[in-house]
Design an enzyme around this catalytic site. Structure first.
Site, PDB file in Angstrom:
ATOM      1  N   SER A 418       0.840  -1.204   0.000  1.00 51.50           N
ATOM      2  CA  SER A 418       0.000   0.000   0.000  1.00 51.50           C
ATOM      3  C   SER A 418       0.873   1.251   0.000  1.00 51.50           C
ATOM      4  O   SER A 418       2.101   1.174   0.122  1.00 51.50           O
ATOM      5  CB  SER A 418      -0.900   0.005   1.243  1.00 51.50           C
ATOM      6  OG  SER A 418      -0.072  -0.027   2.404  1.00 51.50           O
ATOM      7  N   GLY A 419       0.226   2.398  -0.131  1.00 51.46           N
ATOM      8  CA  GLY A 419       0.878   3.698   0.014  1.00 51.46           C
ATOM      9  C   GLY A 419       2.065   3.907  -0.916  1.00 51.46           C
ATOM     10  O   GLY A 419       2.029   3.549  -2.092  1.00 51.46           O
ATOM     11  N   ILE A 420       3.144   4.482  -0.339  1.00 51.01           N
ATOM     12  CA  ILE A 420       4.328   4.813  -1.144  1.00 51.01           C
ATOM     13  C   ILE A 420       4.955   3.552  -1.742  1.00 51.01           C
ATOM     14  O   ILE A 420       5.392   3.549  -2.889  1.00 51.01           O
ATOM     15  CB  ILE A 420       5.359   5.581  -0.272  1.00 51.01           C
ATOM     16  CG1 ILE A 420       4.797   6.960   0.088  1.00 51.01           C
ATOM     17  CG2 ILE A 420       6.690   5.724  -0.998  1.00 51.01           C
ATOM     18  CD1 ILE A 420       5.637   7.729   1.111  1.00 51.01           C
ATOM     19  N   ASP A 439       5.773  -7.565   1.994  1.00 55.64           N
ATOM     20  CA  ASP A 439       4.908  -6.880   2.950  1.00 55.64           C
ATOM     21  C   ASP A 439       4.427  -7.891   3.973  1.00 55.64           C
ATOM     22  O   ASP A 439       4.306  -9.080   3.666  1.00 55.64           O
ATOM     23  CB  ASP A 439       3.705  -6.242   2.237  1.00 55.64           C
ATOM     24  CG  ASP A 439       3.182  -5.030   2.997  1.00 55.64           C
ATOM     25  OD1 ASP A 439       3.268  -3.914   2.468  1.00 55.64           O
ATOM     26  OD2 ASP A 439       2.683  -5.202   4.143  1.00 55.64           O
ATOM     27  N   ASP A 459       7.732 -11.072   7.188  1.00 51.68           N
ATOM     28  CA  ASP A 459       8.001 -10.234   8.353  1.00 51.68           C
ATOM     29  C   ASP A 459       9.469  -9.823   8.270  1.00 51.68           C
ATOM     30  O   ASP A 459      10.368 -10.644   8.445  1.00 51.68           O
ATOM     31  CB  ASP A 459       7.722 -11.030   9.642  1.00 51.68           C
ATOM     32  CG  ASP A 459       8.039 -10.214  10.888  1.00 51.68           C
ATOM     33  OD1 ASP A 459       8.569  -9.086  10.755  1.00 51.68           O
ATOM     34  OD2 ASP A 459       7.756 -10.710  11.997  1.00 51.68           O
ATOM     35  N   ASN A 486      11.418   0.880   1.954  1.00 53.91           N
ATOM     36  CA  ASN A 486      10.278   1.753   2.201  1.00 53.91           C
ATOM     37  C   ASN A 486       9.534   1.412   3.487  1.00 53.91           C
ATOM     38  O   ASN A 486       9.033   2.302   4.168  1.00 53.91           O
ATOM     39  CB  ASN A 486       9.311   1.672   1.013  1.00 53.91           C
ATOM     40  CG  ASN A 486       7.944   2.210   1.374  1.00 53.91           C
ATOM     41  OD1 ASN A 486       7.783   3.410   1.574  1.00 53.91           O
ATOM     42  ND2 ASN A 486       6.959   1.337   1.481  1.00 53.91           N
ATOM     43  N   ALA A 487       9.483   0.121   3.853  1.00 51.72           N
ATOM     44  CA  ALA A 487       8.646  -0.275   4.991  1.00 51.72           C
ATOM     45  C   ALA A 487       9.053   0.485   6.254  1.00 51.72           C
ATOM     46  O   ALA A 487      10.226   0.709   6.513  1.00 51.72           O
ATOM     47  CB  ALA A 487       8.788  -1.780   5.236  1.00 51.72           C
ATOM     48  N   GLY A 488       8.074   0.882   7.003  1.00 50.31           N
ATOM     49  CA  GLY A 488       8.348   1.580   8.250  1.00 50.31           C
ATOM     50  C   GLY A 488       7.057   1.759   9.018  1.00 50.31           C
ATOM     51  O   GLY A 488       5.969   1.639   8.448  1.00 50.31           O
ATOM     52  N   SER A 540      12.643  10.482   5.728  1.00 47.64           N
ATOM     53  CA  SER A 540      11.544  11.278   6.272  1.00 47.64           C
ATOM     54  C   SER A 540      12.030  12.705   6.491  1.00 47.64           C
ATOM     55  O   SER A 540      13.218  12.939   6.784  1.00 47.64           O
ATOM     56  CB  SER A 540      11.091  10.691   7.606  1.00 47.64           C
ATOM     57  OG  SER A 540      10.265  11.619   8.289  1.00 47.64           O
ATOM     58  N   TYR A 553      10.399   7.272  16.073  1.00 49.14           N
ATOM     59  CA  TYR A 553      10.353   7.351  14.612  1.00 49.14           C
ATOM     60  C   TYR A 553      11.518   8.188  14.089  1.00 49.14           C
ATOM     61  O   TYR A 553      12.267   7.767  13.199  1.00 49.14           O
ATOM     62  CB  TYR A 553       9.008   7.954  14.176  1.00 49.14           C
ATOM     63  CG  TYR A 553       8.872   8.086  12.676  1.00 49.14           C
ATOM     64  CD1 TYR A 553       8.559   6.978  11.897  1.00 49.14           C
ATOM     65  CD2 TYR A 553       9.053   9.318  12.047  1.00 49.14           C
ATOM     66  CE1 TYR A 553       8.433   7.092  10.516  1.00 49.14           C
ATOM     67  CE2 TYR A 553       8.938   9.437  10.678  1.00 49.14           C
ATOM     68  CZ  TYR A 553       8.624   8.321   9.915  1.00 49.14           C
ATOM     69  OH  TYR A 553       8.505   8.437   8.561  1.00 49.14           O
ATOM     70  N   LYS A 557      14.674   6.781  11.813  1.00 50.52           N
ATOM     71  CA  LYS A 557      14.908   7.250  10.437  1.00 50.52           C
ATOM     72  C   LYS A 557      16.270   7.940  10.324  1.00 50.52           C
ATOM     73  O   LYS A 557      16.937   7.835   9.285  1.00 50.52           O
ATOM     74  CB  LYS A 557      13.786   8.206  10.009  1.00 50.52           C
ATOM     75  CG  LYS A 557      12.472   7.502   9.695  1.00 50.52           C
ATOM     76  CD  LYS A 557      12.568   6.712   8.385  1.00 50.52           C
ATOM     77  CE  LYS A 557      11.205   6.151   7.975  1.00 50.52           C
ATOM     78  NZ  LYS A 557      11.271   5.377   6.728  1.00 50.52           N
TER      79      LYS A 557
END
Ligand SMILES: [Zn+2]
Length: 656
Positions: A418-420, A439, A459, A486-488, A540, A553, A557
């Site tokens: 999903s998303g970005i 994912d 995972d 990308n996952a975060g 980010s 967070y 990052k």
């Protein structure tokens, strides 16, 4: 072999052309009859022209169409009488033939008519069907093939010795058909090539094909040449790194990045481990039609240099005899047989590689059945060379223009459901890459049904699971050339005084540790990337401009950012580039519902619109904007850049 004809379905066809479409699709549905654009069909119709006069028209399958999915628009209408006159000529060059076919079509938007158009025109039947049926090929490619075909079909078929497709074959059929045909003739066998059937109706022609091929299957059964004895095979021994090295060597030999899929199953392993695999697999394709995709033969073992030397020798031997001067195609193999891993199939795209594998699966069966009849025999090299270097075949491959920039390359994206992450998958697919999406959300597995996408549930915090995912990526495509981290996770806002250790650890495990595991595991693969490895880190705005309440967070990052910078230093000598981008306020992702957006906007005393565009440029930043930049960072624009950090935030005053 069963007829798939269905009276209910055929009753819905409103014209003979629609019936032609219907029965063509029935042929296409059976992969033992035709594969990937192979085979062709036609119907002869009488049509009124603009002057109200009757005209005889041959509707013939257009090149580039597949029988399985063909539509009426896939048939090219050509003036039949003119085609029949052409067949009477003594000679017609390929270029002349293409010109004559194209200039005698009745619809300018129609596809190019099949190279077997004149042959179809010469057969005195309304419907003509042509396939490269596996069972027929097993018999024609066995010793004494012609005698066997005669014994099997008696006067039901006309037999044509092998001649390369095109005008010469059409001319030979035009003279042989009337000479051999009798009252019982329902088909025609082309030695080492395939079979035709014909009839007055779509159904008759189709069902004659099924009956003829069914007889060939029965013959193989009677001769005990049908069942390929199942052998107990020891499992494959696949080494991920060795497969990636092999794909790199294939790509280097081809001069372009190639996708390589490994097919290590009982069928391919048993074939690759046959004692006679050296003679059986090294003769040539079961029908010359395959050669433009598969090359003349697979590579045995993994010595790519020896294979390319052999290919050059084959070219040098046969090119001087050709009518026009030829330019050598790339000498890289498209198929590899090895007792360790069975079959590896290569192509410019994942789809091409899948086609090669499917063609060879059928070929393995045909070869083994012919072998059981007394020995598989392919055409002589000279004949195969002519087809491989035939201009009209080359034209099929050239069609399509310049491929997208990442064709032949493999990208891996984390958090891809999903998303970005999902937007990155789309941006990379659009640029021609094969993409592996990881994912934790099981929806990833069914995200796209296409050959160039592999969705794996994983995972990322489990090192073992990551290793398995990489192995599957290498088996599917041969390597990993681009990595998008990308996952975060973004935990709920919490001040440091209230931040639980568990929460801190969880954020660090996903946003930081998992990326270390993945970078470390991917390094040897990125190093082998044919065009150099690239990593894009989705950072980010919080890296340069952290905010209160987001300690875990922001710290994770920032640490990831530092990890990427060190990797850029360490891996530069391996040709691996690592760049980061720092997005901010991307609202079109799953976490931002209309409701949450409205709440946040209200909190700041802004309208939703003003909240979304609360940046220097007053513009909304979407997932797609971030993904396009991520994809471009893997391309030539960033070829000389590593360790860059690019904001994609509409301009943030604190960052500036
Ligand atoms: Zn054919």
């Amino acid at each position: 072999m069963q007829s798939l004809w269905d009276d209910g379905e055929s009753a819905q066809c409103e014209s003979e052309l629609e019936l032609r479409v219907y029965s063509s699709r029935l042929l296409g549905r059976d992969k033992t009859l035709v594969l990937h654009g192979g085979g062709n069909t036609s119907v002869k119709l009488v049509q009124k022209n603009l002057f109200g006069e009757d005209e005889n028209v041959l509707y013939i399958k257009g090149s580039g169409w597949d029988l399985e999915t063909i539509e009426a628009a896939g048939f090219a209408p050509v003036q039949l009488d003119y085609l029949q006159r052409l067949a009477q000529l003594d000679a017609l060059s390929d270029t002349q033939m293409v010109n004559e076919l194209a200039s005698h079509m009745l619809r300018t938007s129609a596809p190019a008519p099949s190279v077997e158009t004149i042959l179809h025109a010469c057969l005195p039947y309304k419907f003509v069907d042509h396939t490269h049926a596996d069972a027929v090929l097993a018999i024609t490619n066995a010793p004494d093939g012609e005698r066997r075909v005669r014994e099997l079909y008696r006067d039901a078929v006309v037999i044509i010795p092998y001649v390369m497709p095109g005008f010469d074959l059409a001319r030979l059929c035009a003279s042989e058909y009337p000479r051999q045909a009798g009252a019982n003739t329902v088909g025609m066998v082309l030695m080492n090539h395939g079979i035709f059937s014909f009839g007055d109706s779509a159904r008759q022609s189709y069902e004659r094909m099924i009956a003829l091929v069914g007889r060939a299957e029965d013959y193989l059964k009677e001769q005990r040449a049908w069942d390929i004895p199942a052998r107990a095979v020891a499992p494959a021994r696949i080494d991920m790194l060795q497969q990636a090295q092999l794909r790199r060597k294939l790509s280097d030999a081809a001069g372009v990045a190639m996708i390589m899929a490994t097919h290590a199953d009982a069928e391919t392993l048993a074939f690759a481990r046959r004692e006679d695999v050296g003679t059986l697999s090294q003769q040539g394709p079961v029908t010359p039609d395959h050669i433009i995709r598969t090359k003349r033969m697979p590579m045995l073992g993994t010595d790519v240099d020896a294979y390319t030397r052999g290919y050059k020798a084959y070219f040098d031997q046969h090119a001087p005899q050709a009518k026009e001067s030829k330019t050598m195609l790339d000498p890289a193999p498209r198929m590899v047989l090895d007792p360790k891993f069975g079959l590896a199939a290569a192509g410019r795209t994942a789809k091409d590689a899948a086609i090669v594998a499917e063609l060879y699966r059928h070929s393995m069966q045909v070869m083994q059945r012919a072998q059981a009849l007394g020995g598989y025999r392919a055409l002589p090299q000279r004949e195969l060379f002519e087809v491989e270097y035939w201009d009209l075949e080359q034209a099929k491959l050239r069609k399509g223009g310049t491929p997208p920039p990442y064709t032949g390359e493999v990208a891996l994206v984390t958090g891809a459901a999903s998303g970005i992450g999902k937007a990155c998958v789309e941006a990379l697919l659009a640029r021609g890459a094969a993409v592996v999406g990881l994912d934790i959300n099981p929806a990833i597995e069914a995200l796209y049904q296409r050959k160039d996408f592999l969705g794996l549930r994983c995972d990322l915090t489990g090192e073992h699971a990551l290793g398995q995912a990489l192995e599957r990526a290498v088996i599917a495509y041969g390597g990993v050339d681009m990595l998008v981290l990308n996952a975060g996770i973004f935990a709920a806002s919490r001040r440091i005084s209230e931040l639980a250790t568990e929460e801190w650890r969880k954020v660090m495990a996903i946003n930081l540790d998992a990326n270390l595991f993945l970078l470390r595991a991917c390094h040897p693969l990125l190093k082998l990337a044919p065009k150099g490895g690239r990593v894009v880190v989705i950072g980010s705005k919080n890296v340069p401009a952290p905010g209160p309440g987001a300690a875990a967070y922001s710290a994770s990052k920032a640490a990831l950012n530092q990890l990427a910078r060190v990797a850029a230093l360490e891996w530069g000598a391996d040709g691996i580039r690592i760049n980061s981008l720092h997005p901010n306020a991307v609202f079109d992702t799953g976490i931002w519902t209309e409701e949450v957006l409205a709440q946040r906007a209200k909190h700041y005393g802004l309208s939703v619109e003003a909240y979304k565009t609360n940046n220097v440029l007053k513009t909304e930043v979407r997932s797609r904007d971030v993904a396009e930049l991520a994809a471009e960072m893997c391309g030539p624009l960033f070829a000389k850049t590593t360790a860059a950090q690019v904001p994609v935030d509409g301009g943030n005053e604190r960052v500036i």
